[in-house]
Design an enzyme around this catalytic site. Structure first.
Site, PDB file in Angstrom:
ATOM      1  N   LYS A  62      -2.035  -0.960  -1.995  1.00  0.00           N
ATOM      2  CA  LYS A  62      -3.215  -0.127  -1.711  1.00  0.00           C
ATOM      3  C   LYS A  62      -2.899   1.352  -1.892  1.00  0.00           C
ATOM      4  CE  LYS A  62      -3.726  -1.735   2.488  1.00  0.00           C
ATOM      5  NZ  LYS A  62      -2.615  -2.709   2.460  1.00  0.00           N
ATOM      6  N   THR A  63      -1.811   1.789  -1.272  1.00  0.00           N
ATOM      7  CA  THR A  63      -1.470   3.202  -1.357  1.00  0.00           C
ATOM      8  C   THR A  63      -1.140   3.582  -2.799  1.00  0.00           C
ATOM      9  OG1 THR A  63      -0.678   3.128   0.910  1.00  0.00           O
ATOM     10  CG2 THR A  63       0.038   4.993  -0.407  1.00  0.00           C
ATOM     11  N   GLN A  77      -4.214  -4.700  10.079  1.00  0.00           N
ATOM     12  CA  GLN A  77      -3.250  -3.671  10.477  1.00  0.00           C
ATOM     13  C   GLN A  77      -3.883  -2.604  11.352  1.00  0.00           C
ATOM     14  OE1 GLN A  77      -0.158  -2.404   7.603  1.00  0.00           O
ATOM     15  NE2 GLN A  77      -1.362  -3.534   6.108  1.00  0.00           N
TER      16      GLN A  77
HETATM   17  P1  ATP Z   1       0.626  -1.178   3.536  1.00  0.00           P
HETATM   18  O1  ATP Z   1      -0.505  -2.101   3.867  1.00  0.00           O
HETATM   19  O2  ATP Z   1       1.861  -1.540   4.245  1.00  0.00           O
HETATM   20  O3  ATP Z   1       0.232   0.261   3.628  1.00  0.00           O
HETATM   21  P2  ATP Z   1       0.149  -1.027   0.683  1.00  0.00           P
HETATM   22  O4  ATP Z   1      -0.865  -2.055   0.376  1.00  0.00           O
HETATM   23  O5  ATP Z   1      -0.287   0.369   0.765  1.00  0.00           O
HETATM   24  O6  ATP Z   1       0.981  -1.467   1.968  1.00  0.00           O
HETATM   25  P3  ATP Z   1       2.082  -0.039  -1.189  1.00  0.00           P
HETATM   26  O7  ATP Z   1       2.916   0.681  -0.223  1.00  0.00           O
HETATM   27  O8  ATP Z   1       1.188   0.712  -2.093  1.00  0.00           O
HETATM   28  O9  ATP Z   1       1.271  -1.182  -0.426  1.00  0.00           O
HETATM   29  O10 ATP Z   1       2.999  -0.987  -2.088  1.00  0.00           O
HETATM   30  C1  ATP Z   1       4.000  -1.815  -1.501  1.00  0.00           C
HETATM   31  C2  ATP Z   1       5.228  -1.863  -2.383  1.00  0.00           C
HETATM   32  O11 ATP Z   1       4.929  -2.580  -3.580  1.00  0.00           O
HETATM   33  C3  ATP Z   1       5.664  -0.487  -2.832  1.00  0.00           C
HETATM   34  O12 ATP Z   1       7.077  -0.470  -2.887  1.00  0.00           O
HETATM   35  C4  ATP Z   1       5.059  -0.365  -4.208  1.00  0.00           C
HETATM   36  O13 ATP Z   1       5.767   0.545  -5.004  1.00  0.00           O
HETATM   37  C5  ATP Z   1       5.159  -1.794  -4.742  1.00  0.00           C
HETATM   38  N1  ATP Z   1       4.113  -2.139  -5.739  1.00  0.00           N
HETATM   39  C6  ATP Z   1       2.789  -2.046  -5.583  1.00  0.00           C
HETATM   40  N2  ATP Z   1       2.136  -2.475  -6.696  1.00  0.00           N
HETATM   41  C7  ATP Z   1       3.084  -2.848  -7.568  1.00  0.00           C
HETATM   42  C8  ATP Z   1       3.071  -3.386  -8.919  1.00  0.00           C
HETATM   43  N3  ATP Z   1       1.939  -3.617  -9.577  1.00  0.00           N
HETATM   44  N4  ATP Z   1       4.255  -3.650  -9.509  1.00  0.00           N
HETATM   45  C9  ATP Z   1       5.427  -3.425  -8.854  1.00  0.00           C
HETATM   46  N5  ATP Z   1       5.513  -2.924  -7.604  1.00  0.00           N
HETATM   47  C10 ATP Z   1       4.359  -2.643  -6.958  1.00  0.00           C
HETATM   48 MG    MG Z   2      -0.208   1.783   2.362  1.00  0.00          MG
END
Ligand code: ATP
Ligand code: MG
Length: 723
Positions: free
Chosen positions: A31-32, A247
């Site tokens: 997401k981030t 979350q």
């Molecule tokens: P949270 O709910 O904990 O905030 P999030 O959904 O924001 O998590 P991110 O932090 O954006 O998730 O991504 C989680 C991990 O996965 C990070 O290390 C990110 O770099 C990696 N990631 C996300 N998308 C991809 C992708 N398409 N290919 C490889 N790595 C990815």
């Molecule tokens: Mg995030």
């Protein structure tokens, strides 16, 4: 433009430009990352200028990282995007518009500590400090503000004597803030909302400026923040929010999951995109976390999968007491570090309450493992730093009484209680500017001549500093001049350890001022002070390359990720947390989400520990957390219940035993709620309707025949539930 790796659904979310967008997806699904790429895409494709984009995150640190990433993708552009927390964005607006609300642009922002001091005095002054604690009054006020209720409205709707009293305290507190030219944290948000509603032109200015607004961690926004977003988007901005209802961990602070679940109502035509692939965690970690959170009834079910291998199993370790727990965890960490399986800054120990950190700190020191306690005491809250800040606050806002009282005799100027009273009586009686009063102190009855001369010196410094600030001096120049004149640093040169660390802190403070000056040459002291006031607990955390393991509460860990995560204290009473004097956790589902957040921080390795003998005053402490069984349920044949039908349990199990006779006092096990004692049992044909005490606030009434509910003991006593 170079772009990051994105899967097809993420790419779709990044490219979508036909309207509002909500991304509702589980932990670690990117997401981030999508939000960051989207900002770069919007600017890169020329859909908006950098200054037309507004991005709001949960901590300033997160905003900083996002800015760096955008900057890397689009050199020279990232730094111009307006990014920050809701609070820092509101402070930025208020600095420019405060005059509409009758405030000076250099208003002070009171932090939690200041609020408490102010409230303690107020309650004492009204003679009600025995009935109402500062904590109770402040959380009442915060709740009102976040619900958009003014002191007058609170007073009108008060139904009991106590509520009336609290409403009065609320009114008096607001008056004090106003007299001191100060906003508290909640006021920053409600202040902007009031401003926007009273001055539509002002609102339209901001609403027209931003064409794209993006919000991370939307599940933890409160009602006021949601309203602010609506106002800011009222001139056609395209809004993208991302979040995960599983979350949401700040409902105690007024966060409102409904914001995310009902987003579409306020932003019609919203497209929803779900991300289902988790990139962060190994399979076993993800499975345990998913099983745990599936026990929550109030949620949007979601699928989360990973193409990663299962990795090592989630470990659960039982220890005798909290010392042993700390020793064992640090022993494990030492091994990991020795065989090089994991760098120290990718290891975290997470726990439910701040007080738990002490044992881990001791164990770290004993083994010589470098650590960082994240968010326990903010750097800027340390005494020696607060003193400096108080001096600077008075410089920018003479009316800031709280800060003035703090520094007026620190370092000692020979101003006793009587002298102090005489000084403030003079200020209040004549309406004299406090800084002018310092210059006139020689003529104030009750102020000794020694004190008067010291106050005059202080007044002179303030004059000089005001000139420096007005002339655009760098913040560090002003700070150094302060340290030199007042001897604030020199008083700690005794050489003993405490003093030594205070001096180091002051040095560290100077460094942070210097960094600010370099990053924002235009900002000067006022800019620096705003940044200081808005620092959140996590902002001080260095993270990557710090060479230290991280100790922090589960709340602080949101949005972060670590190679290896230890979560300590999985005991009933601790996690789920039971407040002193209460019998059951106040919100079991939120406690569950909190653990879910913690578990999903782990990439490779996850270890959970609990103790048999934790010593904690006044709190029911009884055996392993029910959450351990719920995590383990992911391993057994019991399917993790419903995904889309909250409130109902469906199962295809056809071997549900319907031949059981339930009796009052039986100890049973329910696949979702864990162990419970039967309080009522009524047979209806082959079905039973049983009322069971699972240790929740209310007993639950269940109809048998849907899931297996075996009797595991004929007659139970309360202790059985906790095993
Ligand atoms: P949270 O709910 O904990 O905030 P999030 O959904 O924001 O998590 P991110 O932090 O954006 O998730 O991504 C989680 C991990 O996965 C990070 O290390 C990110 O770099 C990696 N990631 C996300 N998308 C991809 C992708 N398409 N290919 C490889 N790595 C990815
Ligand atoms: Mg995030």
């Amino acid at each position: 433009m170079s772009s990051e790796n994105l899967n097809p659904v993420q790419k779709e979310a990044v490219d979508y430009s036909d309207g509002h967008l909500i991304i509702l997806a589980g932990a670690g699904s990117g997401k981030t990352r999508v939000l960051t790429s989207k900002i770069a895409r919007i600017i890169g494709r020329g859909l908006a200028e950098p200054w037309q984009v507004l991005a709001m995150t949960f901590t300033n640190k997160a905003a900083g990282e996002m800015r760096e990433r955008v900057e890397r993708m689009l050199p020279g552009k990232g730094s111009r995007v307006r990014m920050g927390t809701f609070h820092s964005v509101c402070a930025w607006i208020l600095r420019r518009e405060a005059h509409h609300l009758g405030f000076n642009e250099n208003f002070t922002i009171y932090d939690a500590d200041d609020q408490k001091t102010l409230m303690r005095r107020l309650l004492k002054g009204r003679g009600i400090s025995t009935r109402i604690t500062p904590g109770i009054a402040l959380s009442y006020i915060s709740r009102c503000k976040n619900d958009g209720v003014t002191a007058e409205e609170a007073s009108e709707s008060a139904s009991s004597a106590r509520d009336r009293e609290l409403a009065e305290v609320y009114g008096a507190y607001q008056e004090r803030l106003r007299d001191s030219g100060a906003f508290d944290f909640d006021d920053l948000l409600t202040g902007v909302l009031t401003l926007f509603r009273q001055y539509p032109d002002v609102r339209n200015g901001y609403a027209s400026r931003f064409s794209h607004i993006l919000v991370d961690e939307y599940q933890d926004t409160n009602r006021v923040q949601h309203e602010l977003l609506r106002e800011l988007a009222s001139r056609g901005a395209m809004v993208t929010v991302v979040g995960d209802d599983d979350q949401s961990i700040y409902s105690w602070r007024g966060a409102c999951v409904e914001n995310i679940l009902e987003f579409e109502k306020d932003f019609p035509g919203t497209r929803m995109i779900r991300l289902e692939e988790n990139y962060r965690s190994k399979g076993n970690i993800l499975r345990g976390a998913a099983s745990l959170v599936s026990f929550n009834l109030r949620r949007h079910g979601k699928t989360l999968w990973t193409r990663q291998d299962p990795g090592p199993p989630v470990r659960v370790k039982c220890l005798y007491n909290e010392q042993e727990e700390a020793e064992w965890i640090l022993g494990e960490i030492e091994e990991l570090l020795e065989d090089g399986s994991c760098p120290s800054d990718s290891i975290a120990i997470l726990y439910r309450t701040n007080a738990q950190s002490r044992q881990f700190e001791t164990a770290c020191r004993r083994r010589g493992i470098r650590y960082e306690v994240v968010g326990s005491q903010r750097f800027y809250e340390r005494m020696e730093i607060k003193d400096i800040i108080a001096y600077l606050r008075v410089l920018l806002n003479h009316e800031d009484r709280l800060s003035l009282e703090r520094i007026i005799n620190k370092p000692g100027r020979g101003l006793g209680t009587k002298g102090r009273e005489a000084f403030f009586d003079f200020v209040d009686g004549n309406g004299t500017d406090p800084l002018d009063a310092m210059m006139m102190a020689g003529g104030i009855d009750g102020v000794s001549s020694r004190a008067a001369s010291a106050l005059r010196d202080l007044g002179l410094w303030y004059r000089k500093a005001a000139e420096m600030t007005a002339g655009g001096a760098a913040a560090l120049e002003v700070v150094d001049s302060l340290l030199e004149t007042t001897g604030l640093a020199a008083r700690y040169d005794s050489g003993d350890v405490t003093d030594q660390s205070r001096l180091e802190n002051i040095e560290e403070f100077r460094r942070s001022v210097l960094e600010y000056d370099q990053a924002a040459p235009e900002g000067g002291l006022p800019g620096f002070m705003t940044e200081v006031s808005l620092a959140t607990t996590v902002d001080d955390y260095e993270g990557r390359d710090s060479g230290r393991i991280a100790l922090m509460t589960l709340h602080c860990a949101k949005g972060l990720e670590f190679n290896t995560v230890f979560i300590a204290g999985l005991e009933e009473g601790m996690l789920p947390f039971i407040r002193p004097g209460e019998y059951a956790p106040s919100d079991i589902e939120e406690e569950r989400r909190l653990l879910y957040v913690g578990m999903t921080r782990a990439m490779e390795r996850l270890v959970l520990t609990f103790t048999l003998n934790r010593i904690r005053a006044g709190v029911r402490q009884s055996g392993p957390s029910r959450f351990l069984e719920e995590i383990a349920a992911g391993e057994s044949r019991i399917p993790p219940a419903d995904r889309d039908l909250p409130g109902e349990i469906t199962s295809s199990d056809d071997d549900v035993d319907t031949g059981i006779d339930y009796r009052i006092g039986n100890l049973i096990r329910h696949p979702r709620y864990g162990r419970g004692i039967v309080r009522k049992a009524v047979r209806n044909g082959s079905e039973w309707r049983i009322t069971v005490d699972f240790g929740f606030d209310e007993p639950k009434t269940l109809v048998t025949g849907y899931v297996p509910i075996p009797v595991i003991k004929e007659r139970a006593d309360a202790g059985d539930m906790d095993q």
